[in-house]
Enzyme design. Structure first.
Site, PDB file in Angstrom:
ATOM      1  N   GLY A 159     -24.408   4.999  -0.186  1.00 28.63           N
ATOM      2  CA  GLY A 159     -25.268   5.956  -1.000  1.00 28.63           C
ATOM      3  C   GLY A 159     -24.610   7.414  -1.315  1.00 28.63           C
ATOM      4  O   GLY A 159     -25.413   8.025  -1.936  1.00 28.63           O
ATOM      5  N   GLY A 218     -17.752   2.101  -1.205  1.00 26.19           N
ATOM      6  CA  GLY A 218     -18.459   3.144  -0.916  1.00 26.19           C
ATOM      7  C   GLY A 218     -20.039   3.290  -1.503  1.00 26.19           C
ATOM      8  O   GLY A 218     -20.598   4.109  -1.086  1.00 26.19           O
ATOM      9  N   PHE A 219     -20.219   2.207  -2.253  1.00 27.19           N
ATOM     10  CA  PHE A 219     -21.540   2.235  -2.906  1.00 27.19           C
ATOM     11  C   PHE A 219     -22.811   2.260  -1.818  1.00 27.19           C
ATOM     12  O   PHE A 219     -24.009   2.989  -1.823  1.00 27.19           O
ATOM     13  CB  PHE A 219     -21.804   1.106  -3.917  1.00 27.19           C
ATOM     14  CG  PHE A 219     -23.200   0.923  -4.335  1.00 27.19           C
ATOM     15  CD1 PHE A 219     -23.521   1.768  -5.578  1.00 27.19           C
ATOM     16  CD2 PHE A 219     -24.208  -0.114  -3.792  1.00 27.19           C
ATOM     17  CE1 PHE A 219     -24.815   1.672  -5.995  1.00 27.19           C
ATOM     18  CE2 PHE A 219     -25.288  -0.055  -4.370  1.00 27.19           C
ATOM     19  CZ  PHE A 219     -25.667   0.791  -5.311  1.00 27.19           C
ATOM     20  N   SER A 227     -13.761  -4.154   1.559  1.00 28.62           N
ATOM     21  CA  SER A 227     -14.646  -3.373   0.864  1.00 28.62           C
ATOM     22  C   SER A 227     -16.123  -4.022   1.117  1.00 28.62           C
ATOM     23  O   SER A 227     -16.834  -4.221   0.742  1.00 28.62           O
ATOM     24  CB  SER A 227     -14.481  -3.838  -0.763  1.00 28.62           C
ATOM     25  OG  SER A 227     -15.181  -2.833  -1.611  1.00 28.62           O
ATOM     26  N   PRO A 228     -16.414  -3.659   2.670  1.00 30.96           N
ATOM     27  CA  PRO A 228     -17.461  -4.538   3.186  1.00 30.96           C
ATOM     28  C   PRO A 228     -18.755  -3.473   2.783  1.00 30.96           C
ATOM     29  O   PRO A 228     -19.834  -3.559   2.949  1.00 30.96           O
ATOM     30  CB  PRO A 228     -17.495  -4.498   4.720  1.00 30.96           C
ATOM     31  CG  PRO A 228     -16.217  -3.616   4.744  1.00 30.96           C
ATOM     32  CD  PRO A 228     -15.348  -3.530   3.629  1.00 30.96           C
ATOM     33  N   HIS A 281      -0.877 -12.161   0.565  1.00 32.83           N
ATOM     34  CA  HIS A 281      -1.792 -11.210   0.138  1.00 32.83           C
ATOM     35  C   HIS A 281      -2.678 -11.733  -1.277  1.00 32.83           C
ATOM     36  O   HIS A 281      -3.912 -11.577  -1.266  1.00 32.83           O
ATOM     37  CB  HIS A 281      -0.984  -9.939  -0.526  1.00 32.83           C
ATOM     38  CG  HIS A 281      -1.656  -8.723  -0.557  1.00 32.83           C
ATOM     39  ND1 HIS A 281      -1.333  -7.549  -0.384  1.00 32.83           N
ATOM     40  CD2 HIS A 281      -2.972  -8.634  -0.504  1.00 32.83           C
ATOM     41  CE1 HIS A 281      -2.279  -6.506  -0.511  1.00 32.83           C
ATOM     42  NE2 HIS A 281      -3.635  -7.145  -0.620  1.00 32.83           N
ATOM     43  N   TYR A 285       0.902  -1.150  -0.001  1.00 35.88           N
ATOM     44  CA  TYR A 285       0.085  -0.135   0.061  1.00 35.88           C
ATOM     45  C   TYR A 285       1.012   1.367  -0.057  1.00 35.88           C
ATOM     46  O   TYR A 285       1.439   1.551   1.031  1.00 35.88           O
ATOM     47  CB  TYR A 285      -1.064   0.000   1.228  1.00 35.88           C
ATOM     48  CG  TYR A 285      -2.062  -1.083   1.129  1.00 35.88           C
ATOM     49  CD1 TYR A 285      -2.229  -1.841   0.096  1.00 35.88           C
ATOM     50  CD2 TYR A 285      -2.766  -1.620   2.491  1.00 35.88           C
ATOM     51  CE1 TYR A 285      -3.151  -2.807   0.191  1.00 35.88           C
ATOM     52  CE2 TYR A 285      -3.479  -2.562   2.434  1.00 35.88           C
ATOM     53  CZ  TYR A 285      -3.864  -3.179   1.317  1.00 35.88           C
ATOM     54  OH  TYR A 285      -4.747  -4.300   1.525  1.00 35.88           O
TER      55      TYR A 285
END
Length: 337
Positions: free
Chosen positions: A214, A210-211, A205-206, A126, A55
Site C-alpha cells: 500500500g 511493493g504494491f 516479488s510476493p 536463473h 545481482y
C-alpha cells in the site's frame, strides 16, 4: 514458527530476498547497512537467504557478484545454520567452449568464493535457455550434487512441462517463480505439479514489487536508472488505480488483525500452500523484519476462505507472467526480475 521444506532442505517459512541490497530499487545502501540487515534477519529467525551472481548495480557484468559478497560476509560466522541459494545465467557461448558441466561449475566456483563457502545449499538455473539441452543441464546439476558442491538445485520462471522434464533427470528441490495476489498464474499448473513431485515453490516479488504494502502510489518515482519497478506492469499509474480494490480488501484484514497489508498478503500465501516459501525483498531493515513477521500471523480457515473468495472476485490489471527463454543475454536481466 514452523519450518518448511524445499525438497529435503529445511528453511524458515519466509526467506530473505537479498537482491535489493545491490540492485533493482534505486540507490543501494552501504555495505555495512546491508550486512547488518542480513544479520538482523538471521537473529529474527530467518534461515533462508536468496542471492544470485547477477545481482549488482545496474546488473552490469563488471558488477557481477556484488550481492553474493555481501551475503557471504554477513553469514560466514553462521554458515552451517543457514540455507544459501544462489543462481547462474548460462550463455550458449560458454557452454559450447568448455561444455555444459564445466561452464556451470566455473560459475558455481566463482559464486562460492564470493560467498565464502565451499558449497551452496540451493543452486538455480536463473532462466532456462532453450538453446541449451534441458536434460544435459539437469544432468550437470546432478553431477554437482554428487561432487558435494551443491546440496540441491532449482529452476526459475518455468512451466510444468519444463519442471517435469528436468525433475526426471535430477530431482528438483525448488522452483522460483513470480507469485503474489496479483500474479496467480502458477496456481493452475505449476504449483500442483510441484506438490505432486515434492518440490518447493519460492515466490519472488510476493508483495508485487511493493504494491501490496500500500506504500506505492501513482506519485512514486521509479525513474532511477537502476529501479526495475519501472518495467513492472502493475506499477503503471493506470494499473495502480485499477488494482486498488485488492488493497482495500487487504486493509480490512490488516485493520482487524492489527498488522500490515503486506503481512496479510504473505500470510494468505503461507496458509494456501504448505510447499510455498516466499522471499520478499527490501533494502530497508524495518521492512525486512516486518515481512518476516508475517509467519506469526494466523489466519483461521474461515478467514482465509473469505479472503481467498473475495480475492477471486477482483479482476487484476497488468499481469506480468513469466518467460522461460533467456538466451543468455545480460542486456535484459534488469528488466526481468
Amino acid at each position: 514458527m514452523k519450518h518448511r521444506q524445499l525438497g529435503t532442505i529445511e528453511v524458515s517459512p519466509i526467506g530473505m530476498g537479498c537482491m535489493g541490497l545491490s540492485h533493482g530499487y534505486g540507490d543501494i545502501p552501504s555495505e555495512e547497512y546491508s550486512i547488518e540487515a542480513i544479520r538482523r534477519a538471521y537473529d529474527f529467525g530467518c534461515t533462508f537467504f536468496d542471492t544470485a551472481e547477477a545481482y549488482g548495480p545496474n546488473m552490469l557484468r563488471e558488477n557481477r557478484g556484488h550481492n553474493e559478497r555481501i551475503v557471504g560476509k554477513a553469514l560466514k560466522d553462521v554458515r552451517q545454520k543457514v540455507v544459501i541459494a544462489t543462481k547462474l545465467h548460462l550463455p550458449v557461448s560458454e557452454a559450447k567452449v568448455v561444455g555444459v558441466y564445466s561452464a556451470i561449475r566455473q560459475h558455481l566456483e566463482a559464486s562460492l568464493e564470493r560467498l565464502q563457502t565451499d558449497y551452496a545449499d540451493l543452486y538455480y538455473w536463473h532462466r532456462v535457455n532453450r538453446d541449451l539441452d534441458l536434460e544435459e543441464v539437469a544432468a550437470a546439476f546432478g553431477r554437482l550434487i554428487k561432487d558435494g558442491l551443491i546440496r540441491s538445485w532449482g529452476l526459475s520462471q518455468v512451466g510444468a512441462e519444463t519442471i517435469r522434464r528436468a525433475h526426471a533427470v535430477t530431482p528438483l528441490s525448488a522452483v522460483q517463480n513470480i507469485y503474489s495476489m496479483l500474479e496467480r498464474g502458477i496456481e493452475e499448473e505449476v504449483i500442483p505439479c510441484c506438490q505432486q513431485l515434492n518440490i518447493g515453490i519460492v515466490p519472488f516479488s510476493p508483495i508485487a514489487s511493493g504494491f501490496l504494502s500500500g506504500k506505492v502510489t501513482t506519485q512514486t518515482d521509479f525513474s532511477h536508472s537502476d529501479d526495475v519497478r519501472k518495467y513492472v506492469p502493475q506499477l503503471r499509474k493506470e494499473n495502480i488505480d485499477a488494482n486498488q480494490p485488492v488493497l482495500d480488501l487487504l486493509e480490512q484484514y490488516a485493520r482487524q488483525k492489527q498488522v500490515t497489508k503486506a503481512q496479510v498478503s504473505l500470510a494468505w500465501m503461507l496458509h494456501k500452500y504448505e510447499n510455498v516459501v516466499p522471499i520478499p525483498g527490501s533494502k530497508n531493515q524495518e521492512r525486512i523484519l516486518e515481512n518476516l513477521g508475517a509467519w506469526n500471523i494466523d489466519l483461521s480457515d474461515d478467514e482465509f476462505t473469505a479472503l481467498d473468495n473475495a480475492l477471486n472476485q477482483i479482476p487484476v490489471q497488468g499481469y506480468r507472467g513469466f518467460e522461460e527463454f533467456d538466451g543468455g543475454s545480460m542486456a535484459n536481466w534488469g528488466k526481468k526480475k
